[in-house]
Design an enzyme around this catalytic site. Structure first.
Site, PDB file in Angstrom:
ATOM      1  N   HIS A 122      31.236  41.829  45.104  1.00 18.85           N
ATOM      2  CA  HIS A 122      31.893  42.720  46.067  1.00 18.85           C
ATOM      3  C   HIS A 122      32.686  41.960  47.127  1.00 18.85           C
ATOM      4  CE1 HIS A 122      28.170  42.174  48.590  1.00 18.85           C
ATOM      5  NE2 HIS A 122      29.054  42.249  49.559  1.00 18.85           N
ATOM      6  N   ASP A 158      26.461  42.026  40.700  1.00 21.40           N
ATOM      7  CA  ASP A 158      27.122  41.693  41.971  1.00 21.40           C
ATOM      8  C   ASP A 158      27.237  40.186  42.163  1.00 21.40           C
ATOM      9  OD1 ASP A 158      28.453  42.278  44.339  1.00 21.40           O
ATOM     10  OD2 ASP A 158      26.616  42.275  45.534  1.00 21.40           O
ATOM     11  N   SER A 234      27.257  38.038  52.999  1.00 16.71           N
ATOM     12  CA  SER A 234      27.199  38.273  51.554  1.00 16.71           C
ATOM     13  C   SER A 234      27.736  37.077  50.780  1.00 16.71           C
ATOM     14  CB  SER A 234      28.010  39.516  51.193  1.00 16.71           C
ATOM     15  OG  SER A 234      27.413  40.683  51.690  1.00 16.71           O
TER      16      SER A 234
END
Length: 387
Positions: A122, A158, A234
């Protein structure tokens, strides 16, 4: 003469006793005065050192704390040079038709000395779907941006891999997430909110293992930690007390009144995906070929249906179509295991290999049937949930 001598002797004795008695009294008095003086002096010194008499301060005990290095210092020194910043620049069209440049930021982990870098899917998703986008990598203690090539990405897990043309990098050391225990030290390293707060270290503990978290219609089994993980973290690292990466930071629960709920992809789950992306640039999974709607117990009761997965669409030339699966069927089990959601179906299906045979239990026209399906390969595709 003798009598006089005796009297003189008695007088002599009396006089001597009197002379010896006067000094003893003086000695006692002198000693008493000296003792009192010394005691007063000692008491004054003690009270003075304790702070008594200085204003209205109470007696306090001063405690000296010897400076010691936190173990996190060594952990950060080891792991931080292997954590990078990721920036995606792209051209996007505004609501009114104009074109402007947009950017997003995240973090990454140096996987190898020759330039392979791990991040979240992402984080670079906008670049994968936009040919005008560029991805840049920024290193620890450096302002230099190096453009990166997207090697491959996997939306299902992911995870993504980048490659830059640079050698001699400090690769991160990976630990075994399967060895983790709840309560262990956990340190998150990354760039929360972007370059402005680059190389931020936050400290916490492993709060839970194999925590199921559903986001964007996908369910993951993640490490839960109370180490602060914010937007921009992230793709960064969650490391253990040895400075080894045991998770890739991925998700944070952001709700009013909620703090300390961060999640990371376990290293044992991530590494096989990373290796396959480097080798094949994509992940090939077993595929059934359908889209479904989860039927909860409440929906089932209201519509007189079975609880399970309602087949909303069957794709052409897929194992599902070849096996005779139809729109309107309700999948209630796979290989004898009862399921009620697409997430449960995918979890069991993804544990199989391409070419394996699975048996689906379906509810059709008021009765349950068994359907045998041979799983085929389809890259980067997972059975989807229709909203």
């Amino acid at each position: 003469m003798e009598e006089q001598k005796s009297v003189q002797n008695d007088q002599k004795i009396y006089v001597e006793k009197k002379k010896s008695g006067i000094p003893q009294v003086l000695v006692v008095l002198v000693v008493a005065v000296l003792a009192s003086f010394i005691s007063t002096a000692i008491t004054y010194v003690l009270l003075k050192s304790s702070g008594v008499g200085e204003g209205t301060e109470s007696i306090t005990k001063k405690i000296e704390i010897t400076k010691t290095d936190s173990p996190v210092v060594a952990i950060a020194e080891k792991a931080m040079p292997s954590i990078v910043g990721i920036k995606v620049n792209s051209l996007v069209q505004s609501t009114f038709g104009g074109i402007h440049e947009a950017s997003s930021e995240g973090s990454g982990i140096i996987y190898s000395e020759d330039g392979y870098i791990i991040t979240n899917y992402h984080v670079i998703e906008s670049a994968i779907n936009n040919s005008s986008a560029s991805v840049y990598v920024t290193f620890y203690n450096s302002e230099e941006d190096i453009e990166a090539e997207i090697v491959g990405g996997d939306e299902v897990t992911d995870l993504a891999v980048l490659k830059i043309e640079k050698d001699g990098l400090i690769a991160a050391e990976f630990g075994n997430s399967s060895d983790l225990k709840v309560g262990e030290l956990a340190v998150a390293i990354g760039n929360p909110l972007g370059e402005e707060f680059a190389s931020t270290v936050t400290v916490g503990y492993v709060s839970a293992l194999n925590r199921k978290v559903t986001t964007d219609g996908r369910t993951y089994k993640l490490i839960q930690t109370d180490a602060a993980i914010n937007s921009g973290n992230s793709g960064g690292a969650l490391v253990n007390s040895e400075g080894k990466v045991i998770g890739i930071n991925s998700v944070k629960v952001s709700l009013t009144g909620v703090e300390g709920l961060g999640f990371a992809i376990p290293s044992d789950d991530a590494l096989p995906i990373i290796k396959e992306l480097i080798e094949n640039k994509k992940i090939v999974r077993p595929y059934i070929g359908l889209a479904g709607i989860n039927i909860t117990s409440a929906v089932a009761d209201r519509n007189n249906l079975r609880e399970g997965v309602y087949v909303d669409k069957v794709y052409n030339n897929t194992p599902a179509q070849k096996a005779g699966i139809q729109r309107g069927d309700i999948i209630v089990s796979i290989d004898g295991v009862e399921i009620t959601t697409m997430e449960e179906l995918n979890e069991i299906k993804n544990s199989k290999n391409i070419g394996d045979t699975v048996e689906l239990g379906i509810y059709r026209a008021g009765r349950e049937e068994k359907v045998t399906i041979v799983l085929e390969a389809d890259s980067n595709v997972e059975e989807s949930t229709t909203n």
